[in-house]
Motif scaffolding. Structure first.
Motif, PDB file in Angstrom:
ATOM      1  N   LEU A 269      -6.167  14.711 -17.663  1.00 45.73           N
ATOM      2  CA  LEU A 269      -5.788  13.312 -17.872  1.00 45.73           C
ATOM      3  C   LEU A 269      -6.965  12.374 -17.619  1.00 45.73           C
ATOM      4  O   LEU A 269      -7.031  11.277 -18.189  1.00 45.73           O
ATOM      5  CB  LEU A 269      -4.615  12.951 -16.961  1.00 45.73           C
ATOM      6  CG  LEU A 269      -3.278  13.616 -17.319  1.00 45.73           C
ATOM      7  CD1 LEU A 269      -2.241  13.379 -16.226  1.00 45.73           C
ATOM      8  CD2 LEU A 269      -2.759  13.101 -18.657  1.00 45.73           C
ATOM      9  N   GLY A 270      -7.872  12.752 -16.729  1.00 53.12           N
ATOM     10  CA  GLY A 270      -9.122  12.026 -16.544  1.00 53.12           C
ATOM     11  C   GLY A 270      -9.030  10.686 -15.863  1.00 53.12           C
ATOM     12  O   GLY A 270      -9.937   9.861 -16.008  1.00 53.12           O
ATOM     13  N   GLU A 271      -7.966  10.443 -15.082  1.00 50.35           N
ATOM     14  CA  GLU A 271      -7.801   9.139 -14.432  1.00 50.35           C
ATOM     15  C   GLU A 271      -7.930   9.204 -12.917  1.00 50.35           C
ATOM     16  O   GLU A 271      -7.761   8.197 -12.235  1.00 50.35           O
ATOM     17  CB  GLU A 271      -6.428   8.552 -14.793  1.00 50.35           C
ATOM     18  CG  GLU A 271      -6.242   8.258 -16.270  1.00 50.35           C
ATOM     19  CD  GLU A 271      -7.176   7.161 -16.762  1.00 50.35           C
ATOM     20  OE1 GLU A 271      -7.534   6.272 -15.956  1.00 50.35           O
ATOM     21  OE2 GLU A 271      -7.561   7.196 -17.947  1.00 50.35           O
ATOM     22  N   ALA A 272      -8.204  10.398 -12.359  1.00 52.35           N
ATOM     23  CA  ALA A 272      -8.348  10.544 -10.910  1.00 52.35           C
ATOM     24  C   ALA A 272      -9.311  11.686 -10.625  1.00 52.35           C
ATOM     25  O   ALA A 272      -9.349  12.681 -11.358  1.00 52.35           O
ATOM     26  CB  ALA A 272      -6.993  10.811 -10.253  1.00 52.35           C
TER      27      ALA A 272
ATOM     28  N   VAL B 157      -8.152   3.818 -11.024  1.00 57.50           N
ATOM     29  CA  VAL B 157      -7.513   2.520 -11.230  1.00 57.50           C
ATOM     30  C   VAL B 157      -7.713   1.643 -10.003  1.00 57.50           C
ATOM     31  O   VAL B 157      -7.331   2.027  -8.894  1.00 57.50           O
ATOM     32  CB  VAL B 157      -6.007   2.689 -11.500  1.00 57.50           C
ATOM     33  CG1 VAL B 157      -5.337   1.332 -11.703  1.00 57.50           C
ATOM     34  CG2 VAL B 157      -5.788   3.581 -12.714  1.00 57.50           C
ATOM     35  N   PRO B 158      -8.319   0.473 -10.141  1.00 59.07           N
ATOM     36  CA  PRO B 158      -8.461  -0.424  -8.989  1.00 59.07           C
ATOM     37  C   PRO B 158      -7.115  -1.014  -8.604  1.00 59.07           C
ATOM     38  O   PRO B 158      -6.207  -1.126  -9.418  1.00 59.07           O
ATOM     39  CB  PRO B 158      -9.419  -1.507  -9.503  1.00 59.07           C
ATOM     40  CG  PRO B 158      -9.205  -1.517 -10.982  1.00 59.07           C
ATOM     41  CD  PRO B 158      -8.905  -0.098 -11.368  1.00 59.07           C
ATOM     42  N   GLY B 159      -6.988  -1.405  -7.345  1.00 59.04           N
ATOM     43  CA  GLY B 159      -5.734  -1.993  -6.894  1.00 59.04           C
ATOM     44  C   GLY B 159      -4.814  -0.946  -6.307  1.00 59.04           C
ATOM     45  O   GLY B 159      -5.203   0.171  -5.997  1.00 59.04           O
ATOM     46  N   ALA B 160      -3.556  -1.303  -6.165  1.00 59.41           N
ATOM     47  CA  ALA B 160      -2.588  -0.460  -5.465  1.00 59.41           C
ATOM     48  C   ALA B 160      -2.049   0.620  -6.392  1.00 59.41           C
ATOM     49  O   ALA B 160      -1.232   0.351  -7.263  1.00 59.41           O
ATOM     50  CB  ALA B 160      -1.449  -1.317  -4.926  1.00 59.41           C
ATOM     51  N   LEU B 161      -2.510   1.859  -6.208  1.00 57.04           N
ATOM     52  CA  LEU B 161      -2.062   2.970  -7.042  1.00 57.04           C
ATOM     53  C   LEU B 161      -0.558   3.155  -6.952  1.00 57.04           C
ATOM     54  O   LEU B 161       0.138   3.289  -7.953  1.00 57.04           O
ATOM     55  CB  LEU B 161      -2.786   4.251  -6.620  1.00 57.04           C
ATOM     56  CG  LEU B 161      -2.352   5.549  -7.312  1.00 57.04           C
ATOM     57  CD1 LEU B 161      -2.602   5.474  -8.798  1.00 57.04           C
ATOM     58  CD2 LEU B 161      -3.086   6.740  -6.718  1.00 57.04           C
TER      59      LEU B 161
ATOM     60  N   ASP C  56      -6.320   2.596   1.951  1.00 60.20           N
ATOM     61  CA  ASP C  56      -6.904   3.079   0.698  1.00 60.20           C
ATOM     62  C   ASP C  56      -5.773   3.372  -0.275  1.00 60.20           C
ATOM     63  O   ASP C  56      -5.220   4.469  -0.303  1.00 60.20           O
ATOM     64  CB  ASP C  56      -7.742   4.332   0.943  1.00 60.20           C
ATOM     65  CG  ASP C  56      -8.530   4.756  -0.301  1.00 60.20           C
ATOM     66  OD1 ASP C  56      -8.281   4.180  -1.388  1.00 60.20           O
ATOM     67  OD2 ASP C  56      -9.384   5.654  -0.186  1.00 60.20           O
ATOM     68  N   ASP C  57      -5.417   2.379  -1.094  1.00 63.81           N
ATOM     69  CA  ASP C  57      -4.270   2.521  -1.977  1.00 63.81           C
ATOM     70  C   ASP C  57      -4.604   3.237  -3.284  1.00 63.81           C
ATOM     71  O   ASP C  57      -3.778   3.297  -4.184  1.00 63.81           O
ATOM     72  CB  ASP C  57      -3.627   1.158  -2.262  1.00 63.81           C
ATOM     73  CG  ASP C  57      -4.635   0.129  -2.750  1.00 63.81           C
ATOM     74  OD1 ASP C  57      -5.696   0.535  -3.258  1.00 63.81           O
ATOM     75  OD2 ASP C  57      -4.361  -1.069  -2.613  1.00 63.81           O
ATOM     76  N   ARG C  58      -5.813   3.782  -3.404  1.00 66.23           N
ATOM     77  CA  ARG C  58      -6.148   4.608  -4.562  1.00 66.23           C
ATOM     78  C   ARG C  58      -6.201   6.092  -4.197  1.00 66.23           C
ATOM     79  O   ARG C  58      -6.507   6.928  -5.044  1.00 66.23           O
ATOM     80  CB  ARG C  58      -7.492   4.177  -5.156  1.00 66.23           C
ATOM     81  CG  ARG C  58      -7.465   2.787  -5.779  1.00 66.23           C
ATOM     82  CD  ARG C  58      -8.699   2.546  -6.624  1.00 66.23           C
ATOM     83  NE  ARG C  58      -9.928   2.587  -5.838  1.00 66.23           N
ATOM     84  CZ  ARG C  58     -11.152   2.683  -6.366  1.00 66.23           C
ATOM     85  NH1 ARG C  58     -11.301   2.772  -7.667  1.00 66.23           N
ATOM     86  NH2 ARG C  58     -12.212   2.695  -5.587  1.00 66.23           N
TER      87      ARG C  58
ATOM     88  N   GLN D 246       0.810  -1.212   0.000  1.00 64.80           N
ATOM     89  CA  GLN D 246       0.000   0.000   0.000  1.00 64.80           C
ATOM     90  C   GLN D 246       0.849   1.269   0.000  1.00 64.80           C
ATOM     91  O   GLN D 246       0.548   2.246   0.668  1.00 64.80           O
ATOM     92  CB  GLN D 246      -0.942  -0.004   1.208  1.00 64.80           C
ATOM     93  CG  GLN D 246      -1.922  -1.167   1.162  1.00 64.80           C
ATOM     94  CD  GLN D 246      -2.732  -1.290   2.421  1.00 64.80           C
ATOM     95  OE1 GLN D 246      -2.325  -0.803   3.465  1.00 64.80           O
ATOM     96  NE2 GLN D 246      -3.873  -1.941   2.341  1.00 64.80           N
ATOM     97  N   GLY D 247       1.935   1.231  -0.775  1.00 60.69           N
ATOM     98  CA  GLY D 247       2.737   2.429  -0.925  1.00 60.69           C
ATOM     99  C   GLY D 247       3.728   2.677   0.189  1.00 60.69           C
ATOM    100  O   GLY D 247       4.445   3.661   0.171  1.00 60.69           O
ATOM    101  N   TYR D 248       3.797   1.795   1.178  1.00 58.04           N
ATOM    102  CA  TYR D 248       4.737   1.974   2.272  1.00 58.04           C
ATOM    103  C   TYR D 248       5.903   1.016   2.060  1.00 58.04           C
ATOM    104  O   TYR D 248       5.773  -0.182   2.283  1.00 58.04           O
ATOM    105  CB  TYR D 248       4.066   1.699   3.619  1.00 58.04           C
ATOM    106  CG  TYR D 248       2.964   2.675   3.914  1.00 58.04           C
ATOM    107  CD1 TYR D 248       3.224   3.837   4.629  1.00 58.04           C
ATOM    108  CD2 TYR D 248       1.672   2.451   3.454  1.00 58.04           C
ATOM    109  CE1 TYR D 248       2.214   4.747   4.889  1.00 58.04           C
ATOM    110  CE2 TYR D 248       0.658   3.359   3.708  1.00 58.04           C
ATOM    111  CZ  TYR D 248       0.934   4.505   4.424  1.00 58.04           C
ATOM    112  OH  TYR D 248      -0.059   5.402   4.674  1.00 58.04           O
ATOM    113  N   PRO D 249       7.053   1.499   1.578  1.00 59.03           N
ATOM    114  CA  PRO D 249       8.147   0.586   1.230  1.00 59.03           C
ATOM    115  C   PRO D 249       8.660  -0.162   2.446  1.00 59.03           C
ATOM    116  O   PRO D 249       8.776   0.388   3.529  1.00 59.03           O
ATOM    117  CB  PRO D 249       9.222   1.523   0.670  1.00 59.03           C
ATOM    118  CG  PRO D 249       8.904   2.851   1.251  1.00 59.03           C
ATOM    119  CD  PRO D 249       7.418   2.899   1.400  1.00 59.03           C
TER     120      PRO D 249
END
Length: 499
Positions: free
Chosen positions: A364-367, A383-387, A426-428, A221-224
Motif C-alpha cells: 500500500l506504500g503509506e506507512a 500521513v501528517p496529523g492524527a492517524l 505520536d499520532d502517526r 491522539q487515538g484515545y477516545p
C-alpha cells in the motif's frame, strides 16, 4: 479451573514475559441500565478493549462495576472493606456489603459447594461455609466466600434473579490493577451466570450479544474520551436478527463444554501482498471429531497441546481441531472471549500472519515498518496529523483482515480494530494488536487461538447457549442497534455509556 483463563490476567503475564509495552488502564463508572434487556458498557477501548457494566446486587440494591468476561465461570465481586486487597485504588467503602443486604445468604457446605474451585471452610468457624479459590493460568488469583443473593436485571420480567457468586477477600494480578469491583462470568459452565440462568429455565437470558465501537474523530491522539459506546444485550429478538442477518458458527463438538470455542478455518489478510494464514499452522496437531490425528506439523506433539487449561476438560474433549465431515475443510480451535483485549495466535501461525501484514502494508506504500518483533510490530504513517483520527488514512495505509469459521461464518476487522496507538505523543505511530503466545505458555494453551474484543470493533458478537453457536454481524452503529434491540424486546430506549 472451569474458566479458560481470565484474559486480562493472561495478557498482563504475557506482556511481562515478552517485553511488550504495558499500557495504562482506567475506567469510568457505568450507569445502571434502564431496560431489562440492555446494559450500557464502558470500555477504554483504545487501550484495553475490555467491557465493564453496572449491575445491582442485594436488597436494597448495591450498584457494582463488573468486567464482562465470556471466558470465566465464577462471578465474583469485591467485598465491602476489602479495599486495596481486592483492587488498586478501591476504597474500603467500595464493593458488596453482604451484611447490608436482607436477601444475602452465605452458601453453606452442602451439595451446592461442589465447583472445582470450591471447598468447605471448617476451621475457626461455628458454622462451616463454602469458600472459593481461583488460580488463573498466568498466576493471578481471587479468593473469598460464596453467597447467594438477588441480582436486579434493572427492570421488567428478569428483575431480582437469584445468583450465587463469590465475595472476595483478596484479589491479585491484572484485574486488581483495574480499579473495578468484580467480574460477571459468562462462559457456559454450570456455575456461571449463563449456567445458573439455564438451571432456573430463564431461557431468554441464555443468549446475549456484545457490540462496541470507537469513533476516533474528535478524540485526542487515538484515545477516545466521549466517543466509545458499548452494549451488552440480552436475548435474540427475531426482528433484529432478521435485520442484521448474523452468520453463525457452531461450538466445536467434543470441545470443553464451558468455553465459547469454535472452529477457525483461516485468517485472511486482504489486498496485494496479503493471503491466508494456513490452518495447519494454528496448532501442532489437528484432530478429527473422534480424537484421532488428521494432520500434524509436529509429529511429536500430543493431543494435550491443543487442550483447554480447564482442569475439568480431558485431553480428548479439548483437542478440538479437526475437519468437517461434509466439506472436508480443516479447522483449528479458537475461543471468542470478551475478557481478552488482543488476539493470541500459535507461534507458527503468528509468524506467517505478521509477514502477510508487513507485505500488504508495504504494497500500500503509506506507512513504514519501524519494528517487527514478538514484543510489537509497528509502523510510522506517512500521513501528517492524527492517524487514528482519520479512518480514511488508516484504510489507505493498512489492509483489512477477515476471520473465517466453520459453517461459513466470517467477520472483517478494519485497522481501527487490529491496531493500537501506544504513543500518546505520536499520532502517526501504530502497532499490531496480534501477538504470539510467549515461549513460557502452558502447552495446553499454545495451540489455541484467542480472539479478543478489540479486533471485533463494530462487529455484533452473539453467544447462543441453547443452540450451541456463536454469531457475527458487521454493524455500523452499535448505539442505533441497541435502540432497536431494546424496542424489539419491549424495553425502554437505549442509553449510551460514554467513556
Amino acid at each position: 479451573m472451569r474458566s479458560l483463563l481470565l484474559a486480562a490476567c493472561l495478557l498482563a503475564a504475557a506482556l511481562r514475559s515478552s517485553g511488550e509495552l504495558v499500557l495504562p488502564i482506567s475506567f469510568t463508572p457505568v450507569p445502571v441500565a434502564d431496560s431489562s434487556v440492555l446494559y450500557p458498557m464502558y470500555a477504554n477501548t483504545s487501550l484495553d478493549g475490555v467491557f465493564v457494566t453496572g449491575l445491582q446486587f442485594g436488597t436494597p440494591p448495591q450498584t457494582l462495576q463488573l468486567l464482562i468476561d465470556t471466558g470465566s465461570g465464577i462471578t465474583h465481586v469485591a467485598g465491602r472493606g476489602c479495599g486495596s486487597s481486592c483492587g488498586v485504588g478501591l476504597s474500603p467503602e467500595a464493593g458488596f456489603d453482604a451484611q447490608a443486604s436482607s436477601s444475602a445468604q452465605r452458601l453453606p457446605c452442602d451439595e451446592r459447594c461442589s465447583c472445582p474451585q470450591c471447598e468447605c471452610q471448617t476451621q475457626g468457624v461455628e458454622e462451616p461455609y463454602c469458600v472459593f479459590r481461583i488460580a488463573y493460568a498466568m498466576g493471578d488469583s481471587s479468593s473469598g466466600s460464596l453467597w447467594t443473593d438477588k441480582v436486579d436485571m434493572a427492570s421488567g420480567s428478569y428483575s431480582n434473579v437469584s445468583l450465587t457468586f463469590g465475595v472476595e477477600e483478596r484479589q491479585t494480578g491484572k484485574i486488581a490493577a483495574m480499579n473495578i469491583e468484580g467480574l460477571l462470568a459468562l462462559d457456559r459452565s454450570r456455575d456461571s451466570f449463563v449456567g445458573q440462568m439455564r438451571a432456573q429455565n430463564l431461557t431468554d437470558l441464555l443468549a446475549f450479544g456484545t457490540c462496541w465501537e470507537v469513533d476516533y474523530m474528535g478524540s485526542e491522539q487515538g484515545y477516545p474520551s466521549t466517543n466509545a459506546t458499548s452494549f451488552l444485550m440480552l436475548g435474540l429478538p427475531e426482528r433484529v436478527m432478521a435485520e442484521v442477518q448474523p452468520q453463525w458458527t457452531p461450538l466445536l463438538a467434543g470441545a470443553s463444554q464451558h468455553e465459547w470455542r469454535v472452529g477457525l478455518e483461516s485468517i485472511q489478510v486482504e489486498g496485494p501482498g496479503g493471503g491466508d494464514v494456513t490452518v495447519d499452522l494454528f496448532q501442532p496437531t489437528l484432530h478429527s471429531r473422534g480424537g484421532s490425528a488428521s494432520s500434524s506439523s509436529d509429529a511429536s506433539s500430543s493431543s494435550s497441546d491443543s487442550s483447554s487449561s480447564s482442569d475439568s476438560s480431558s485431553s480428548s474433549d479439548s483437542s478440538s481441531g479437526g475437519s468437517d465431515s461434509l466439506s472436508g475443510q480443516k479447522f483449528a480451535p479458537a475461543v471468542v472471549d470478551s475478557g481478552t483485549t488482543f488476539v493470541r495466535l500459535p507461534r507458527a501461525a503468528w509468524k506467517q500472519f505478521q509477514q502477510l501484514i508487513i507485505n500488504a502494508t508495504e504494497a500500500l506504500g503509506e506507512a513504514d515498518l519501524v519494528q517487527a518483533a514478538e514484543a510489537g510490530t509497528c509502523w510510522q504513517s506517512h500521513v501528517p496529523g492524527a492517524l487514528f483520527n482519520n479512518a480514511t488514512a488508516l484504510a489507505a495505509a493498512f489492509p483489512a483482515i477477515r476471520f473465517r469459521f466453520q459453517g461459513g461464518a466470517e467477520f472483517e476487522a478494519d485497522p481501527r480494530g487490529y491496531l493500537t496507538s501506544p504513543r500518546a505523543n505520536d499520532d502517526r505511530f501504530a502497532c499490531l494488536s496480534f501477538f504470539p503466545w510467549p515461549q513460557s505458555t502452558l502447552p495446553s494453551l499454545s495451540g489455541l487461538t484467542l480472539i479478543g474484543s478489540r479486533v471485533r470493533q463494530n462487529v455484533l458478537t452473539l453467544h447462543d447457549d441453547t443452540n450451541e453457536r456463536v454469531g457475527f454481524a458487521q454493524v455500523g452503529d452499535c448505539t442505533a442497534l441497541a435502540e432497536r434491540w431494546s424496542e424489539a424486546r419491549g424495553g425502554g430506549p437505549a442509553t449510551a455509556s460514554a467513556a
